[in-house]
Design a protein around this motif. Structure first.
Motif, PDB file in Angstrom:
ATOM      1  N   UNK A 140      -2.700   9.152   2.320  1.00 50.97           N
ATOM      2  CA  UNK A 140      -3.228   8.334   3.144  1.00 50.97           C
ATOM      3  C   UNK A 140      -2.504   7.020   3.074  1.00 50.97           C
ATOM      4  N   UNK A 141      -1.847   6.645   1.813  1.00 45.97           N
ATOM      5  CA  UNK A 141      -1.216   5.581   1.604  1.00 45.97           C
ATOM      6  C   UNK A 141       0.228   5.594   2.235  1.00 45.97           C
ATOM      7  N   UNK A 142       0.691   6.499   2.427  1.00 42.80           N
ATOM      8  CA  UNK A 142       2.309   6.746   2.606  1.00 42.80           C
ATOM      9  C   UNK A 142       2.300   7.075   4.232  1.00 42.80           C
ATOM     10  N   UNK A 143       1.308   7.123   4.939  1.00 45.65           N
ATOM     11  CA  UNK A 143       1.570   7.321   6.349  1.00 45.65           C
ATOM     12  C   UNK A 143       2.681   6.528   6.908  1.00 45.65           C
TER      13      UNK A 143
ATOM     14  N   UNK B 183       0.915  -1.103   0.136  1.00 42.91           N
ATOM     15  CA  UNK B 183       0.063  -0.002   0.181  1.00 42.91           C
ATOM     16  C   UNK B 183       0.988   1.216   0.062  1.00 42.91           C
ATOM     17  N   UNK B 184       1.963   1.429   0.838  1.00 44.87           N
ATOM     18  CA  UNK B 184       2.869   2.474   0.787  1.00 44.87           C
ATOM     19  C   UNK B 184       3.447   2.633  -0.588  1.00 44.87           C
ATOM     20  N   UNK B 185       3.891   1.523  -1.208  1.00 45.02           N
ATOM     21  CA  UNK B 185       4.712   1.591  -2.467  1.00 45.02           C
ATOM     22  C   UNK B 185       3.566   2.166  -3.778  1.00 45.02           C
ATOM     23  N   UNK B 186       2.303   1.741  -3.535  1.00 45.53           N
ATOM     24  CA  UNK B 186       1.132   2.191  -4.422  1.00 45.53           C
ATOM     25  C   UNK B 186       1.141   3.721  -3.875  1.00 45.53           C
ATOM     26  N   UNK B 187       1.036   4.267  -2.874  1.00 44.70           N
ATOM     27  CA  UNK B 187       1.096   5.421  -2.453  1.00 44.70           C
ATOM     28  C   UNK B 187       2.032   6.286  -3.273  1.00 44.70           C
ATOM     29  N   UNK B 188       3.176   5.930  -3.092  1.00 48.48           N
ATOM     30  CA  UNK B 188       4.185   6.552  -3.763  1.00 48.48           C
ATOM     31  C   UNK B 188       4.187   6.469  -5.287  1.00 48.48           C
ATOM     32  N   UNK B 189       3.493   5.433  -5.867  1.00 48.98           N
ATOM     33  CA  UNK B 189       3.458   5.363  -7.456  1.00 48.98           C
ATOM     34  C   UNK B 189       2.277   6.482  -7.583  1.00 48.98           C
ATOM     35  N   UNK B 190       1.239   6.722  -6.889  1.00 44.63           N
ATOM     36  CA  UNK B 190       0.071   7.555  -7.031  1.00 44.63           C
ATOM     37  C   UNK B 190       0.614   9.041  -7.039  1.00 44.63           C
TER      38      UNK B 190
ATOM     39  N   UNK C  92      -4.575  13.355  -4.248  1.00 47.38           N
ATOM     40  CA  UNK C  92      -3.447  13.594  -3.432  1.00 47.38           C
ATOM     41  C   UNK C  92      -3.725  13.192  -1.721  1.00 47.38           C
ATOM     42  N   UNK C  93      -4.885  13.391  -1.614  1.00 44.67           N
ATOM     43  CA  UNK C  93      -5.266  12.779  -0.503  1.00 44.67           C
ATOM     44  C   UNK C  93      -5.110  11.401  -0.360  1.00 44.67           C
ATOM     45  N   UNK C  94      -5.690  10.530  -1.353  1.00 42.98           N
ATOM     46  CA  UNK C  94      -5.698   9.295  -1.481  1.00 42.98           C
ATOM     47  C   UNK C  94      -4.155   8.756  -1.430  1.00 42.98           C
ATOM     48  N   UNK C  95      -3.452   9.503  -1.894  1.00 42.43           N
ATOM     49  CA  UNK C  95      -1.778   9.273  -1.906  1.00 42.43           C
ATOM     50  C   UNK C  95      -1.083   9.250  -0.540  1.00 42.43           C
TER      51      UNK C  95
ATOM     52  N   UNK D 230      10.109  11.030  -2.244  1.00 40.50           N
ATOM     53  CA  UNK D 230       8.858  11.790  -2.779  1.00 40.50           C
ATOM     54  C   UNK D 230       7.886  11.875  -1.546  1.00 40.50           C
ATOM     55  N   UNK D 231       7.457  11.162  -0.787  1.00 42.07           N
ATOM     56  CA  UNK D 231       6.401  11.319   0.119  1.00 42.07           C
ATOM     57  C   UNK D 231       6.711  12.436   1.155  1.00 42.07           C
ATOM     58  N   UNK D 232       8.150  12.459   1.351  1.00 42.93           N
ATOM     59  CA  UNK D 232       8.643  13.548   2.448  1.00 42.93           C
ATOM     60  C   UNK D 232       8.475  15.004   1.756  1.00 42.93           C
ATOM     61  N   UNK D 233       8.624  14.932   0.629  1.00 39.86           N
ATOM     62  CA  UNK D 233       8.896  16.152  -0.356  1.00 39.86           C
ATOM     63  C   UNK D 233       7.541  16.799  -0.504  1.00 39.86           C
ATOM     64  N   UNK D 234       6.504  15.818  -0.644  1.00 37.81           N
ATOM     65  CA  UNK D 234       4.944  16.298  -1.073  1.00 37.81           C
ATOM     66  C   UNK D 234       4.592  16.734   0.510  1.00 37.81           C
ATOM     67  N   UNK D 235       4.795  15.965   1.466  1.00 38.18           N
ATOM     68  CA  UNK D 235       4.432  16.536   2.742  1.00 38.18           C
ATOM     69  C   UNK D 235       4.768  17.919   3.086  1.00 38.18           C
ATOM     70  N   UNK D 236       5.969  18.238   2.680  1.00 36.27           N
ATOM     71  CA  UNK D 236       6.641  19.330   3.233  1.00 36.27           C
ATOM     72  C   UNK D 236       6.080  20.362   2.253  1.00 36.27           C
TER      73      UNK D 236
END
Length: 685
Positions: A633-636, A555-562, A628-631, A593-599
């Motif tokens: 939620x996957x990378x928490x 799920x985390x990997x798919x969130x990064x993909x999204x 973006x919210x879906x993505x 990528x998740x860290x950059x998007x959150x920032x």
């Protein structure tokens, strides 16, 4: 005689009350029958318990069971349960006489479709992607209200019954990827309302009616090698004259039968006596000698060529192709022993067994020798091997993966893993067609998908002249990939088997541009620590310590993909061999990528997150933010706080349903939306 009749209002109302009560009792009985039928179906088909939490109570309509639609009078009129890994027969559904809509596509239901002939109210019937067998029953004629019939991707065999022509209201008929045989009847007149027809990849033979070919085109009948008819199909030959070009021959040329015992007698061609008494002239003798020498030379050449060809096939895998090339000193130097028909091996397998491909489908099989002769080109190298495009002699194209790190795997263990991979069937998962096992060589044969990967579409040619990947296509590909991963998780929920290698290069596109997830199951061939280190998927934070694959990590990997699809940026995997002297620079250069998007979102610069190519489209801002919210939620960070892949699919579908128009299969007269399955490979055929 004076009869006193009581005309009071109560006396008049009593029969009406009794009548209403009897109708209520009858309706209640039918409702209980519907509920009983559904309960029986759940007990037979739902071995994984997906329906158990919701399908409870004495009345299916009063309790709002999952996927069940009811009429105002409490009768079951619709069942929508796709992709739930349901198994078992359809017999228990036969009492549902009010059933109008049945969608059970992409399950593993078996048996015949005959029991549904009792559901005479059916209008929409979707059973594609199951394991149904038997023939199409003549009783199908009883479904006079049927509008759409989809039996594709099953194991249905036998001819098309003539009774099918009685379904005059039929709009859609999909029978592709089965084992149907016989001649195709002319349905163009009787089914004049038919708009969509797909009979590809069956075993039909004989002449195709010109009216059918003209109305639906040859693309609706491809993959049936025995069909003939008008151009572009092969010309039909009558039994009396199988080859028109050979119907007559000059009388002076004798016909020599194929049986050597019936050759023409020499008495019919006896030379004149005057010539027979004379000896041969010197010129004739010279001519005979020269002729014999030429014949001997030709025969010798053929023998030498044949021996060379056999030697080449024995000592090379896939002659004339990239697959057949060997580097000196490599582990494949003994391929002659691997591919030989005789001899033994340390795994206890005879040469004959090793020389066979193991198929998961009865259709479109071929021999290992056909694969070895195929021309091939290398498509790319991955963490577990090299992938080739192989074109067989009959024109069939497959993708072949040569595994380089699975050689220590024992035969029994390898076959168990292949059984896990090969039996999974879903429109959004690349299908494993066959495998080959030997101690020093292992091949996997997949369907060849010709349109590249999501990674190449997103990041290829980002310079001038690039054709941007539009938003609708991006989200369609993401949804297809999500459905594929969700099916893997659902199929193996008990064993918790993950995909283990989710990344944009493993989302590939079929001939119709449909997204399919590839490389499922290959992580099983490595131990967990090696799998995390070797596979290039987007790694979840907990995997650094736990050193194991999991569905939550998927799920985390798919969130990064999204997030990759939304931002257009390439996530960089950790360097497996970092340079200690440059560790800080490498960490700064790597795109988390998740860290950059959150920032960026935290600074309320959300618009800066999205790919500039997407900002040119109007009225998609809400969809972008929702996705973006879906993505995110996957990378928490905490695995237990991530949604399941089934929930991710639902979130994406809800966004698209709210923001997108209805599909072209919307039937306004019946207020029903047909699941035309734009995510199936043959949906556009």
């Amino acid at each position: 005689m004076n009869n006193n009749i009581n005309h009071s209002p109560y006396a008049l109302a009593l029969p009406l009350v009794i009548l209403v009560f009897l109708c209520f009792v009858q309706c209640l009985g039918h409702t209980q029958n519907d509920t009983r039928a559904l309960t029986h179906f759940r007990l037979q088909a739902d071995s994984h318990g997906y329906l158990s939490p919701n399908w409870t109570g004495a009345d299916a309509c009063a309790a709002f069971w999952r996927g069940v639609q009811c009429s105002p009078i409490g009768r079951v009129v619709g069942i929508e349960l796709p992709s739930l890994n349901l198994r078992g027969p359809l017999d228990s559904l036969s009492p549902l006489s009010y059933l109008r809509f049945l969608d059970l596509h992409d399950n593993r239901l078996n048996g015949s479709v005959a029991p549904l002939s009792n559901c005479t109210s059916l209008e929409l019937l979707y059973l594609s992607g199951n394991d149904l067998s038997g023939e199409i029953p003549p009783e199908v004629a009883s479904l006079t209200r049927l509008l759409r019939l989809d039996l594709s991707d099953n194991n249905i065999r036998g001819p098309i019954p003539s009774e099918l022509s009685k379904l005059t209201g039929l709009l859609t008929l999909r029978l592709q990827n089965n084992e149907l045989s016989g001649q195709i009847p002319d349905l163009s007149v009787s089914l004049e309302n038919l708009k969509e027809l797909n009979m590809t990849n069956n075993e039909f033979r004989g002449g195709l009616p010109d009216a059918m070919l003209k109305k639906f085109g040859d693309v609706s009948f491809s993959g049936n090698e025995g069909l003939c008819g008008s151009t572009p199909l092969p010309v039909c030959t009558s039994p009396e004259n199988p080859d028109p070009s050979s119907s007559s021959s000059p009388a002076s040329v004798p016909t020599v039968p194929s049986n050597p015992n019936s050759l023409p007698q020499t008495s019919t061609i006896t030379p004149p006596k005057s010539q027979s008494r004379k000896g041969l002239t010197p010129g004739a003798i010279v001519a005979i000698v020269v002729g014999n020498c030429v014949v001997l030379l030709v025969i010798t050449s053929f023998v030498v060529a044949h021996c060379c060809a056999r030697g080449g096939r024995s000592s090379n895998s896939m002659v004339g192709s990239e697959i057949g090339k060997r580097k000196s000193g490599s582990s494949y130097g003994s391929e002659k022993k691997v591919y030989a028909n005789g001899g033994g091996d340390s795994d206890g397998t005879s040469g004959t067994e090793r020389s066979k491909l193991v198929f998961f489908d009865r259709r479109s099989q071929f021999e290992l020798e056909d694969l070895l002769r195929a021309s091939a080109e290398m498509l790319g190298k991955g963490s577990l091997g090299t992938v080739y495009k192989a074109v067989l002699d009959d024109g069939c194209t497959v993708a072949v993966k040569r595994l380089k790190d699975a050689n220590p795997c024992a035969r029994k263990e390898f076959e168990q893993y292949m059984d896990v991979i090969g039996k999974l069937k879903h429109p959004n998962i690349v299908r494993l067609r066959a495998y080959y096992y030997a101690r020093e060589e292992k091949l996997l044969v997949f369907d060849y998908l010709p349109n590249g990967s999501l990674h190449s579409l997103l990041h290829g040619n980002r310079g001038p002249g690039r054709i941007p990947l539009d938003w609708t296509t991006r989200i369609s590909l993401v949804l297809g990939a999500a459905r594929g991963v969700a099916r893997i998780h659902a199929e193996y929920s008990a064993a918790k088997i993950p995909h283990g290698n989710i990344k944009s290069s493993n989302v590939v596109l079929d001939k119709n541009g449909v997204a399919c997830i590839s490389d499922f199951g290959l992580s099983l061939l490595l131990n967990p620590a090696h799998a995390i280190a070797r596979l290039g998927g987007y790694r979840a934070p907990e995997q650094e310590e736990m050193k194991r694959l999991s569905q939550e990590a998927d799920v985390y990997s798919f969130g990064v993909l999204l997030l990759e699809v939304l931002t257009g940026k390439t996530p960089s995997p950790p360097n497996p061999n970092p340079n200690p002297a440059r560790l800080v620079e490498e960490e700064e250069a790597r795109m988390d990528l998740p860290k950059w998007v959150r920032s960026v979102v935290k600074e309320e610069w959300t618009a800066e997150v999205f790919d500039q190519e997407l900002l040119r489209y109007k009225n998609i801002e809400e969809e972008l933010v929702s996705m973006l919210h879906v993505g995110l939620s996957c990378v928490v960070t905490e695995p237990h706080n991530r949604p399941t892949m089934a929930e991710v699919v639902k979130m994406i579908e809800d966004i698209r349903v709210e923001q997108s128009p209805l599909g072209e299969d919307y039937d306004e007269s019946r207020n029903s939306l047909s699941p035309s399955l734009p995510t199936t490979e043959d949906g556009l055929a």
